[in-house]
Design a protein around this motif. Structure first.
Motif, PDB file in Angstrom:
ATOM      1  N   SER A  44       0.807  -1.217   0.000  1.00  0.00           N
ATOM      2  CA  SER A  44       0.000   0.000   0.000  1.00  0.00           C
ATOM      3  C   SER A  44       0.846   1.277   0.000  1.00  0.00           C
ATOM      4  O   SER A  44       0.384   2.327  -0.429  1.00  0.00           O
ATOM      5  N   HIS A  68       4.740 -10.539  11.064  1.00  0.00           N
ATOM      6  CA  HIS A  68       5.490 -11.237  12.124  1.00  0.00           C
ATOM      7  C   HIS A  68       6.989 -11.368  11.819  1.00  0.00           C
ATOM      8  O   HIS A  68       7.707 -12.074  12.509  1.00  0.00           O
ATOM      9  N   GLY A  95       2.757  -2.119  10.979  1.00  0.00           N
ATOM     10  CA  GLY A  95       3.681  -2.718  11.939  1.00  0.00           C
ATOM     11  C   GLY A  95       4.646  -3.699  11.298  1.00  0.00           C
ATOM     12  O   GLY A  95       5.755  -3.892  11.810  1.00  0.00           O
ATOM     13  N   SER A  96       4.256  -4.302  10.169  1.00  0.00           N
ATOM     14  CA  SER A  96       5.152  -5.280   9.536  1.00  0.00           C
ATOM     15  C   SER A  96       6.344  -4.589   8.888  1.00  0.00           C
ATOM     16  O   SER A  96       7.488  -5.056   9.004  1.00  0.00           O
ATOM     17  N   THR A 117       1.236   3.707   8.577  1.00  0.00           N
ATOM     18  CA  THR A 117       0.009   3.766   7.772  1.00  0.00           C
ATOM     19  C   THR A 117      -1.122   2.956   8.411  1.00  0.00           C
ATOM     20  O   THR A 117      -2.164   2.759   7.801  1.00  0.00           O
ATOM     21  N   THR A 118      -0.880   2.419   9.605  1.00  0.00           N
ATOM     22  CA  THR A 118      -1.928   1.724  10.374  1.00  0.00           C
ATOM     23  C   THR A 118      -1.888   2.282  11.799  1.00  0.00           C
ATOM     24  O   THR A 118      -1.106   3.194  12.097  1.00  0.00           O
ATOM     25  N   ALA A 120      -1.129   0.383  14.463  1.00  0.00           N
ATOM     26  CA  ALA A 120      -0.490  -0.657  15.279  1.00  0.00           C
ATOM     27  C   ALA A 120       0.435  -0.088  16.353  1.00  0.00           C
ATOM     28  O   ALA A 120       0.656  -0.715  17.388  1.00  0.00           O
ATOM     29  N   THR A 125       7.466   2.317  19.960  1.00  0.00           N
ATOM     30  CA  THR A 125       8.039   1.419  20.964  1.00  0.00           C
ATOM     31  C   THR A 125       9.451   0.986  20.571  1.00  0.00           C
ATOM     32  O   THR A 125       9.829   1.024  19.396  1.00  0.00           O
ATOM     33  N   ILE A 127      10.234  -2.066  21.055  1.00  0.00           N
ATOM     34  CA  ILE A 127      10.025  -3.518  21.079  1.00  0.00           C
ATOM     35  C   ILE A 127      10.164  -4.081  19.665  1.00  0.00           C
ATOM     36  O   ILE A 127       9.557  -3.563  18.723  1.00  0.00           O
ATOM     37  N   LYS A 136       7.586 -16.804  17.804  1.00  0.00           N
ATOM     38  CA  LYS A 136       7.872 -15.377  17.714  1.00  0.00           C
ATOM     39  C   LYS A 136       8.741 -14.977  18.893  1.00  0.00           C
ATOM     40  O   LYS A 136       8.389 -15.230  20.045  1.00  0.00           O
ATOM     41  N   LEU A 155      -1.980   9.131   5.264  1.00  0.00           N
ATOM     42  CA  LEU A 155      -1.312   7.876   4.877  1.00  0.00           C
ATOM     43  C   LEU A 155      -2.133   6.652   5.285  1.00  0.00           C
ATOM     44  O   LEU A 155      -1.877   5.547   4.818  1.00  0.00           O
ATOM     45  N   GLY A 158      -5.907   4.763   2.781  1.00  0.00           N
ATOM     46  CA  GLY A 158      -6.089   3.578   1.935  1.00  0.00           C
ATOM     47  C   GLY A 158      -6.419   2.322   2.733  1.00  0.00           C
ATOM     48  O   GLY A 158      -6.810   1.299   2.167  1.00  0.00           O
ATOM     49  N   LEU A 159      -6.219   2.392   4.033  1.00  0.00           N
ATOM     50  CA  LEU A 159      -6.429   1.206   4.868  1.00  0.00           C
ATOM     51  C   LEU A 159      -7.928   0.865   4.867  1.00  0.00           C
ATOM     52  O   LEU A 159      -8.741   1.671   5.317  1.00  0.00           O
TER      53      LEU A 159
END
Ligand code: NAD
Length: 356
Positions: A44, A68, A95-96, A117-118, A120, A125, A127, A136, A155, A158-159
């Motif tokens: 995206s 992940h 997040g990916s 763009t999300t 998440a 963080t 992390i 994981k 941004l 589009g989600l």
């Protein structure tokens, strides 16, 4: 009660400006002295990346990210970064994409500028998380914290609405799980509560009109605060469960979080009155309705998936899931989690049992 705590705030530049994200990304590259940029911008974000590319001192571009963050992808992307001599990573995506940037930074110490763009919240963080052989692994490290985050609600436009909703519920999980996480303190609780205060109306309005930019801004702002609270408070029971389920069964991250939260809240909130009060305040308290019932009603009202059975988990996987989760339940969880409790919690989350 005496007020005793030890709080660590993470240092990061945060720029919030809808419609002007690209200019601010360029500004931040300059500010942090980037002269050889590796751009991570999948799917995206490709169109935005194309627009940005010509204006950057670009040395490499990665167009493929995987949820992940599989180690094989980290291997190949890290060697691209090293070979190209990158001194800055710009990650545009969910997040990916940001997770891949973090995993590369962990190995190379290259600073990251993130434009999410999300909702998440990974950008706020330190992390990191990578997956190898169905497990994981997560941890925290200073190199994984982006030096700058540029928030531009456009941004996120589009989600697709269903993804936006579950992503926003993922943000709600950061705030709520933070209320009973191992390092919860008065500061991260206050930040999490303010995050919820923005997220709940933001998501309600986004559900009514997915094109509502104000709603997306509110949700993005709340998602940032919730992620700051989560980074500070650490992974509570909810996140431990979701890390195992995500890694072992490759479930879609945001929908999984949006389901599991109701059942963890039902388990923990009754023994954490402060959390129950904050949740009730954010959701608009209805007398006699528990915090978990409010969370559960909210996600159903938003049209999120009902149970883990609806997002690809087979019932036969539940015993294995419980076996993997029980050893990683935080010692500080406000209630002891027995194997029977875990079986019940997972069974209800799998079936999508309504909470009253
Ligand atoms: P994602 O990044 O996997 O994106 C989900 C889907 O939405 C993808 O197909 C992506 O291409 C698409 N997408 C993203 N933004 C879009 C946009 N604006 N328009 C259209 N499509 C868009 O999903 P996510 O939920 O953002 O991130 C999940 C990953 O992030 C997981 O690996 C999770 O573990 C990690 N995460 C890490 C932290 C942390 O603090 N480290 C916090 C939250 C999530």
């Amino acid at each position: 009660m005496p007020l005793i705590f030890d709080h660590l705030s993470l240092g990061q530049r945060v720029v919030f400006h809808s419609g002007h994200g690209l200019e601010h990304v360029i500004e931040q590259i300059d500010y942090f002295g980037g002269s050889a940029v590796m751009l991570i911008a999948a799917g995206s974000a490709a169109e935005v990346a194309d627009r940005l590319e010509a204006r950057l001192p670009l040395v490499a571009r990665v167009d493929r990210v995987v949820q992940h963050v599989p180690v094989s992808l980290v291997d190949s992307a890290s060697s691209i970064a090293t070979r190209a001599g990158a001194d800055m990573i710009v990650a545009i995506g969910g997040g990916s994409a940001i997770g891949l940037a973090k995993a590369i930074a962990l190995r190379t110490d290259i600073p990251i500028i993130a434009a999410p763009t999300t909702f998440a919240g990974s950008e706020a963080t330190n992390i990191w998380g990578v997956t190898e052989n169905g497990r994981k692994m997560t941890g925290s490290h200073a190199s994984a914290l982006p030096v700058a985050v540029v928030y531009d609600a456009e941004l996120t436009m589009g989600l697709p609405s269903q993804l936006a909703i579950t992503s926003g519920l993922n943000a709600i999980a950061h705030a709520v799980d933070g209320f009973w996480a191992p390092r919860e303190d008065p500061i991260n609780r206050a930040i999490g509560a303010e995050g919820l205060r923005a997220l709940v109306p933001g998501l309600r309005n986004l559900r009514k009109d997915p094109q509502d930019l104000d709603a997306r801004e509110q949700t993005l702002y709340g998602a940032y605060l919730a992620a700051v609270a989560f980074a500070s408070a650490g992974s509570g029971l909810h996140h431990r469960i979701c890390h195992v389920l995500g890694g072992a069964f490759d479930l879609p991250h945001a929908p999984m979080h949006s389901i599991v939260l109701s059942y963890v809240t039902a388990f923990n909130a009754p023994v954490v009155p402060d959390a129950a009060t904050r949740i009730a305040a954010a959701f608009g308290s209805v007398e006699a309705e528990s915090a978990a019932a409010l969370v559960d009603r909210f996600r159903r009202e938003l049209g999120a998936p009902a149970g883990l059975k609806d997002i690809g988990l087979s019932r036969s996987a539940l015993p294995e899931a419980a076996r993997l989760i029980l050893p990683v339940v935080p010692e500080s969880n406000p209630r002891t989690v027995t194997p029977r409790d875990m079986d019940r919690l997972l069974g209800d989350a799998w079936a999508g049992t309504p909470i009253r």
